[in-house]
Design a protein around this motif. Structure first.
Motif, PDB file in Angstrom:
ATOM      1  N   PRO A  88      -4.203 135.281  41.069  1.00 41.36           N
ATOM      2  CA  PRO A  88      -4.076 136.187  42.221  1.00 41.36           C
ATOM      3  C   PRO A  88      -4.215 135.450  43.558  1.00 41.36           C
ATOM      4  CG  PRO A  88      -5.568 137.096  40.568  1.00 41.36           C
ATOM      5  CD  PRO A  88      -5.194 135.734  40.098  1.00 41.36           C
ATOM      6  N   GLU A  89      -5.080 134.453  43.576  1.00 45.39           N
ATOM      7  CA  GLU A  89      -5.264 133.732  44.835  1.00 45.39           C
ATOM      8  C   GLU A  89      -3.984 133.044  45.280  1.00 45.39           C
ATOM      9  OE1 GLU A  89      -8.222 130.630  44.924  1.00 45.39           O
ATOM     10  OE2 GLU A  89      -7.753 130.223  47.020  1.00 45.39           O
ATOM     11  N   MET A  90      -3.143 132.650  44.320  1.00 45.74           N
ATOM     12  CA  MET A  90      -1.919 131.945  44.677  1.00 45.74           C
ATOM     13  C   MET A  90      -0.946 132.868  45.412  1.00 45.74           C
ATOM     14  SD  MET A  90      -2.576 128.947  43.738  1.00 45.74           S
ATOM     15  CE  MET A  90      -1.370 127.738  43.225  1.00 45.74           C
ATOM     16  N   TYR A  91      -0.898 134.135  44.988  1.00 47.99           N
ATOM     17  CA  TYR A  91      -0.027 135.083  45.707  1.00 47.99           C
ATOM     18  C   TYR A  91      -0.499 135.261  47.149  1.00 47.99           C
ATOM     19  CZ  TYR A  91       2.009 136.343  41.175  1.00 47.99           C
ATOM     20  OH  TYR A  91       2.653 136.312  39.966  1.00 47.99           O
ATOM     21  N   ALA A  92      -1.833 135.362  47.301  1.00 48.89           N
ATOM     22  CA  ALA A  92      -2.376 135.538  48.648  1.00 48.89           C
ATOM     23  C   ALA A  92      -2.065 134.315  49.507  1.00 48.89           C
ATOM     24  CB  ALA A  92      -3.887 135.765  48.569  1.00 48.89           C
ATOM     25  N   PHE A  93      -2.229 133.147  48.894  1.00 49.14           N
ATOM     26  CA  PHE A  93      -1.950 131.909  49.637  1.00 49.14           C
ATOM     27  C   PHE A  93      -0.477 131.846  50.025  1.00 49.14           C
ATOM     28  CE2 PHE A  93      -0.640 127.520  50.020  1.00 49.14           C
ATOM     29  CZ  PHE A  93      -1.596 127.007  50.874  1.00 49.14           C
ATOM     30  N   ARG A  94       0.386 132.249  49.095  1.00 51.12           N
ATOM     31  CA  ARG A  94       1.822 132.230  49.356  1.00 51.12           C
ATOM     32  C   ARG A  94       2.162 133.050  50.603  1.00 51.12           C
ATOM     33  NH1 ARG A  94       5.464 135.515  45.272  1.00 51.12           N
ATOM     34  NH2 ARG A  94       4.722 137.189  46.620  1.00 51.12           N
ATOM     35  N   ASP A  95       1.609 134.255  50.656  1.00 57.72           N
ATOM     36  CA  ASP A  95       1.971 135.138  51.768  1.00 57.72           C
ATOM     37  C   ASP A  95       1.433 134.604  53.098  1.00 57.72           C
ATOM     38  OD1 ASP A  95       3.250 136.591  49.867  1.00 57.72           O
ATOM     39  OD2 ASP A  95       1.622 138.030  49.595  1.00 57.72           O
ATOM     40  N   TRP A  96       0.242 134.018  53.024  1.00 59.65           N
ATOM     41  CA  TRP A  96      -0.336 133.450  54.247  1.00 59.65           C
ATOM     42  C   TRP A  96       0.488 132.246  54.727  1.00 59.65           C
ATOM     43  CZ3 TRP A  96      -2.252 128.511  55.048  1.00 59.65           C
ATOM     44  CH2 TRP A  96      -2.848 128.297  56.304  1.00 59.65           C
ATOM     45  N   GLU A 101      -4.419 114.702  56.941  1.00 53.94           N
ATOM     46  CA  GLU A 101      -3.560 115.562  57.765  1.00 53.94           C
ATOM     47  C   GLU A 101      -4.118 116.969  57.942  1.00 53.94           C
ATOM     48  OE1 GLU A 101      -0.369 114.586  59.081  1.00 53.94           O
ATOM     49  OE2 GLU A 101      -1.110 112.581  58.573  1.00 53.94           O
ATOM     50  N   GLY A 102      -5.110 117.343  57.133  1.00 57.89           N
ATOM     51  CA  GLY A 102      -5.630 118.708  57.203  1.00 57.89           C
ATOM     52  C   GLY A 102      -4.629 119.736  56.698  1.00 57.89           C
ATOM     53  N   ILE A 103      -4.014 119.451  55.543  1.00 57.55           N
ATOM     54  CA  ILE A 103      -2.974 120.338  55.013  1.00 57.55           C
ATOM     55  C   ILE A 103      -3.618 121.500  54.246  1.00 57.55           C
ATOM     56  CG2 ILE A 103      -0.973 120.467  53.453  1.00 57.55           C
ATOM     57  CD1 ILE A 103      -0.592 117.436  53.996  1.00 57.55           C
ATOM     58  N   PRO A 104      -3.237 122.731  54.540  1.00 60.44           N
ATOM     59  CA  PRO A 104      -3.823 123.875  53.831  1.00 60.44           C
ATOM     60  C   PRO A 104      -3.411 123.901  52.363  1.00 60.44           C
ATOM     61  CG  PRO A 104      -2.588 124.577  55.801  1.00 60.44           C
ATOM     62  CD  PRO A 104      -2.247 123.139  55.552  1.00 60.44           C
ATOM     63  N   ILE A 105      -4.393 124.105  51.473  1.00 62.52           N
ATOM     64  CA  ILE A 105      -4.128 124.248  50.032  1.00 62.52           C
ATOM     65  C   ILE A 105      -5.002 125.369  49.479  1.00 62.52           C
ATOM     66  CG2 ILE A 105      -3.430 121.850  49.598  1.00 62.52           C
ATOM     67  CD1 ILE A 105      -6.324 121.400  48.548  1.00 62.52           C
ATOM     68  N   PRO A 106      -4.651 125.932  48.313  1.00 62.67           N
ATOM     69  CA  PRO A 106      -5.472 126.993  47.720  1.00 62.67           C
ATOM     70  C   PRO A 106      -6.868 126.466  47.357  1.00 62.67           C
ATOM     71  CG  PRO A 106      -3.307 126.900  46.680  1.00 62.67           C
ATOM     72  CD  PRO A 106      -3.431 125.687  47.542  1.00 62.67           C
ATOM     73  N   THR A 107      -7.862 127.340  47.444  1.00 59.90           N
ATOM     74  CA  THR A 107      -9.246 126.901  47.205  1.00 59.90           C
ATOM     75  C   THR A 107      -9.577 126.776  45.717  1.00 59.90           C
ATOM     76  OG1 THR A 107      -9.966 129.194  47.324  1.00 59.90           O
ATOM     77  CG2 THR A 107     -10.114 127.900  49.352  1.00 59.90           C
ATOM     78  N   LEU A 108      -8.635 127.167  44.836  1.00 62.39           N
ATOM     79  CA  LEU A 108      -8.885 127.007  43.391  1.00 62.39           C
ATOM     80  C   LEU A 108      -9.105 125.550  43.004  1.00 62.39           C
ATOM     81  CD1 LEU A 108      -6.153 129.402  41.941  1.00 62.39           C
ATOM     82  CD2 LEU A 108      -8.626 129.709  41.778  1.00 62.39           C
ATOM     83  N   TYR A 109      -8.640 124.625  43.854  1.00 64.84           N
ATOM     84  CA  TYR A 109      -8.803 123.203  43.557  1.00 64.84           C
ATOM     85  C   TYR A 109     -10.254 122.738  43.719  1.00 64.84           C
ATOM     86  CZ  TYR A 109      -3.742 122.448  43.479  1.00 64.84           C
ATOM     87  OH  TYR A 109      -2.409 122.464  43.159  1.00 64.84           O
ATOM     88  N   PHE A 110     -11.084 123.589  44.351  1.00 61.62           N
ATOM     89  CA  PHE A 110     -12.462 123.167  44.613  1.00 61.62           C
ATOM     90  C   PHE A 110     -13.412 123.842  43.631  1.00 61.62           C
ATOM     91  CE2 PHE A 110     -10.117 122.854  48.608  1.00 61.62           C
ATOM     92  CZ  PHE A 110     -10.227 121.480  48.792  1.00 61.62           C
ATOM     93  N   ALA A 111     -14.494 123.096  43.273  1.00 63.76           N
ATOM     94  CA  ALA A 111     -15.391 123.541  42.194  1.00 63.76           C
ATOM     95  C   ALA A 111     -16.122 124.845  42.549  1.00 63.76           C
ATOM     96  CB  ALA A 111     -16.406 122.443  41.901  1.00 63.76           C
TER      97      ALA A 111
END
Lengths: 267, 620
Positions: free
Chosen positions: A64-72, A195-205
């Protein structure tokens, strides 16, 4: 130039060659870390603009977080977004509850992509694959032709040297353009940090686990980790000795599963 | 251990080459294993896979992951693996040694700064050992370390090692290169790879790992004059941004630039980076996007340079070329030449010599076969900007495409002054004519059967070119027959003479700067080849107007086929005398399959490519 800048500048050159040499370009977007680096590089190549559409092949099994990230991110980067689902496969009941991961991946990703190719007739797709992900990807070209059926003729790849690429798609086919081929997983993370590139937070523990690679939720497993910041992820990767895609079930379903998937048109 | 302790932030690319079965992949697998560079479980995973298939484990399997490769025990395509030592990061490029995959070896080696070349101690120097060294020398890989492998199979004997060292050193000398050193190894067992071998106490030199750390990065081209091939012009908003990669030298705001070919000048106003940066120089290898003080005509293919140190511009040069395609390279056949971002049609006008890369024996040849190296002359359809390879390698090398696929690569050794007769020896130069007309001259030769649609197509093209403001002339075969060649019949000699006269007339028109459309059956390929040669001073496009004989006969616009069938005409091309279709026309139009409008576009597109000349007064 330092190592990351050299990689970045080469990728920008590849983006520009692709945009100029093909008539109709599209960039698939998984919302994963690599494809967000691609968006960043595209904006650097084209003075802040992503001048071609992005395609999200929606397996309907995204987190679900990926859909939210996509729209943002679509708004943030000013992206022209296309979303496609293999509706036919969904109607036939193809899914992880009933089918093996290689079949589902083929149906919901590869065939969905082929349907989109038929619909939009792109002559080039820009993808985020890297040599260090898998031994078959290690043998790829920056510009890699695909037949009308989407197949990769890995036995007879075109020569590629002196910055000259295969810029003519086979009849009815397209060319995969792969600007991140030379990057490693660690390069990607160090570049995201620089570069400070935005990525989904699922990558973090969270709770002692994090996702190192993201795919469909039923077959993507987190790895034990306490890395909850960019610095911590990078420190962890410097020491790790397990492979990035270890948590991706479709790669390990059978021996050479990845090669078979890729020969049929998987990324 | 290495005495080099400084850390190096750049990744060094090293290619591993050599004859098939001399143990390249085994060596790389071993190197990764012994430097602790393999992911956990990788060895176990491959061993388990081997056991399942009842095969013995080989270190090579770690790399040759493709199923086909494991079955055949050879590397098909180049692969690359990243690993690090205390000194720096490496990309090891494992290139195939099998002759059939030479194009893949070239792909791998072209991006390397250094090479490890393996020779089997038992087999000694083989043809691919020689061929790979030849290509390394052309690709500009200057740092070579030779690994004499499988020393265990010759009892680790020093004399066996020294013999190969002497043989191969002598061979490299004929190429004008030398190896940094020779190292005796047994890759299978790891001897002298990372660990010093107790079996070869007579060898006191470095291990392979130590030799790797002794390599340097390839020459930086930053000290050379600026060369930035234009890759594109962006107009996403109000800005007009010139995009390109700096291939040599450096680019700064305020730099005066000349764009060649063409020669228009302007000044760099500002870098248009996103996100906004403060960089004040774009160094070699970096991509630039900038706006200019004065808007001038610039386009992809031009090379931006500083006016005081600009590249050459010309249409002919001498080159050393390696050929990778199954089809041999033929003289006077159209290939696509790419040099930087420039693309143009090109012809090999003369083959000086062909060298068999196995033996390095040079000889005369009428064509260049696959995998050979040749010394030849190349002529381009439109002017190109270039340097000699020894002056600036990145703008001194090119590739040739055959049927849209890269088929060979070459380095430019000599610029050739234009010796063919051409307009411009008089008081008015061809450039001046082109500048006034806004385009260059060209000759298009429409060949095909009677009734194929040559005149219809040429007339349609003529109308469109005229409407677009081009200076266009049509030379019609029937008109010539009625006037200039009224004395000629239809024997082979007469037909050849008719073609010669048509070519001469076309040449005179083209000398005035015109685009000339010749419609003439010209059934014999050799006659058309002569016409092409006599018109070498202008771009020449053969347009094959193609339709099946039955279609042509059904159309029969002049009633000629009917007369033939009634026996009123004896000699008629396609029926009673031969028509040799062009083997490789620049434009091939199937008039039985495409509409006239589409065929016209096809021809116009080809013309546009060869006559485009930036106009003096072109402003944006």
């Amino acid at each position: 130039m330092d190592h990351l800048t050299r990689l970045e500048q080469t990728s920008i050159h590849i983006f520009r060659e692709a945009y100029r040499c093909f008539r109709n370009v599209c960039m698939p977007w998984s919302m994963g870390k690599d494809s967000n680096v691609l968006i960043w590089l595209a904006r650097k190549a084209f003075a802040g603009k992503v001048p071609f559409p992005l395609l999200h092949i929606d397996t309907t099994y995204e987190f679900p977080e990926m859909y939210a990230f996509r729209d943002w991110a679509t708004k943030e980067h000013g992206i022209e977004l296309l979303v496609r689902i293999n509706e036919d496969a969904i109607r036939r009941g193809v899914g992880y509850a009933t089918h093996d991961p290689v079949t589902v991946t083929h149906e919901l990703k590869t065939l969905a992509l082929r349907q989109a190719l038929d619909e939009f007739k792109w002559d080039a797709l820009i993808t985020g694959i890297r040599r260090d992900e898998d031994p078959t990807r290690a043998k790829e070209r920056h510009f890699s032709p695909r037949s009308a059926e989407g197949a990769w003729d890995y036995k007879d790849q075109p020569p590629e040297f002196w910055g000259q690429f295969a810029t003519t798609p086979p009849p009815g086919g397209h060319v995969r353009v792969q600007p991140l081929l030379e990057w490693t997983e660690l390069d990607i993370w160090e570049y995201i940090r620089r570069e400070g590139i935005p990525i989904p937070t699922l990558y973090f523990a969270r709770d002692g686990k994090r996702f190192r690679s993201l795919g469909c939720h039923p077959i993507t497993h987190p790895v034990p980790s306490t890395a909850d910041t960019l610095d911590a992820v990078i420190d962890e990767l410097r020491l790790t000795r397990t492979s990035e895609r270890a948590g991706r079930a479709q790669d390990h379903h059978e021996r050479n599963a990845m090669q078979k998937l890729r020969a049929k048109g998987f990324m | 251990m290495s005495t080099l302790t400084e850390t190096d932030t750049q990744r060094l690319h090293v290619v591993v080459v050599g004859h098939v079965d001399h143990g390249k992949s085994t060596f790389v697998g071993r190197l990764l294993h012994d430097t602790g560079s393999l992911p956990d479980g990788k060895i176990e995973q491959v061993k388990a896979a081997c056991a399942a298939e009842k095969m013995d484990f080989e270190f090579a399997f770690l790399l040759d992951a493709l199923l086909e490769e494991q079955e055949q025990n050879i590397t098909i395509d180049t692969t690359r693996i990243f690993f690090r030592t205390d000194r720096r990061n490496y990309a090891i490029i494992d290139a195939p040694g099998h002759r059939e995959f030479l194009k893949n070896m070239v792909t791998g080696a072209a991006s390397a700064s250094a090479a490890l070349l393996l020779i089997d101690a038992q087999e000694g120097v083989m043809d691919q050992s020689r061929r790979h060294a030849t290509l390394l020398s052309m690709l500009g890989v200057r740092q070579i370390v030779v690994l004499v492998n499988k020393m265990d199979l010759v009892g680790h004997r020093e004399d066996a090692f020294r013999r190969i060292e002497a043989d191969y050193t002598a061979f490299l000398r004929t190429l004008g290169i030398s190896a940094q050193r020779f190292i005796p190894i047994a890759a299978r067992h790891g001897d002298n790879v990372v660990r010093r071998s107790p079996a070869m106490p007579w060898y006191a030199g470095p291990t392979v790992a130590e030799a790797l750390d002794g390599f340097e990065h390839a020459d930086d081209l930053g000290r050379l004059p600026l060369r930035m091939p234009v890759s594109d012009i962006y107009r996403f908003d109000h800005r007009r941004i010139i995009a390109g990669r700096v291939e040599a030298g450096a680019l700064r705001p305020g730099d005066d630039l000349v764009f060649l070919p063409g020669g228009r000048r302007s000044t760099v106003r500002a870098f248009e980076d996103w996100p906004t940066t403060t960089r004040d120089v774009v160094p070699t290898g970096a991509s630039a996007g900038f706006t200019m003080e004065h808007q001038i005509f610039a386009e992809r293919g031009q090379v931006a340079a500083h006016p005081e140190a600009a590249p050459r511009v010309g249409r002919e040069f001498r080159a050393r070329l390696f050929w990778l395609s199954k089809e041999p390279l033929l003289p006077n056949r159209a290939y696509r030449l790419r040099i930087g971002t420039q693309e143009t049609q090109a012809f090999v006008t003369r083959i000086h010599s062909v060298t068999d890369a196995d033996t390095l024996a040079a000889g005369d040849a009428a064509s260049v076969p696959r995998d050979a190296v040749a010394d030849l002359l190349i002529r381009t359809a439109k002017p190109v900007a270039f340097d000699l390879h020894h002056e600036c390698p990145v703008t001194g090398r090119f590739v040739l495409e055959d049927s849209t696929r890269i088929a060979g690569g070459g380095i430019i050794t000599e610029a050739v002054q234009d010796a063919s007769p051409r307009p411009g020896t008089g008081p008015v130069s061809g450039q001046e004519r082109a500048a006034r007309l806004g385009h260059g001259a060209a000759v298009l030769w429409f060949t095909g059967l009677s009734g194929a649609g040559k005149s219809t197509l040429a007339e349609s093209v003529e109308r469109r070119l005229f409407d677009a403001g081009k200076h266009v002339v049509r030379v019609d075969g029937d008109d010539l027959r009625a006037q200039l060649s009224a004395d000629l019949g239809f024997s082979a000699e007469a037909r050849a003479e008719s073609v010669r006269r048509a070519a001469a007339v076309a040449g005179l028109f083209a000398d005035t700067g015109a685009v000339v459309l010749v419609t003439l059956i010209a059934p014999i390929a050799a006659d058309r080849a002569k016409a092409r040669k006599s018109l070498a001073r202008h771009p020449f496009l053969e347009v094959f107007v193609d339709a099946p004989l039955a279609t042509c006969e059904a159309r029969d616009p002049k009633g000629l086929y009917a007369k033939v069938r009634r026996g009123e005409i004896k000699e008629f091309t396609g029926i009673s005398s031969p028509y040799e279709p062009p083997a490789d026309p620049e434009v091939h139009v199937r008039t039985d399959q495409v509409e006239l409008a589409e065929a016209t576009e096809q021809v116009l597109h080809a013309i546009d490519e060869v006559i485009r000349e930036p106009r003096e007064d072109w402003e944006v």
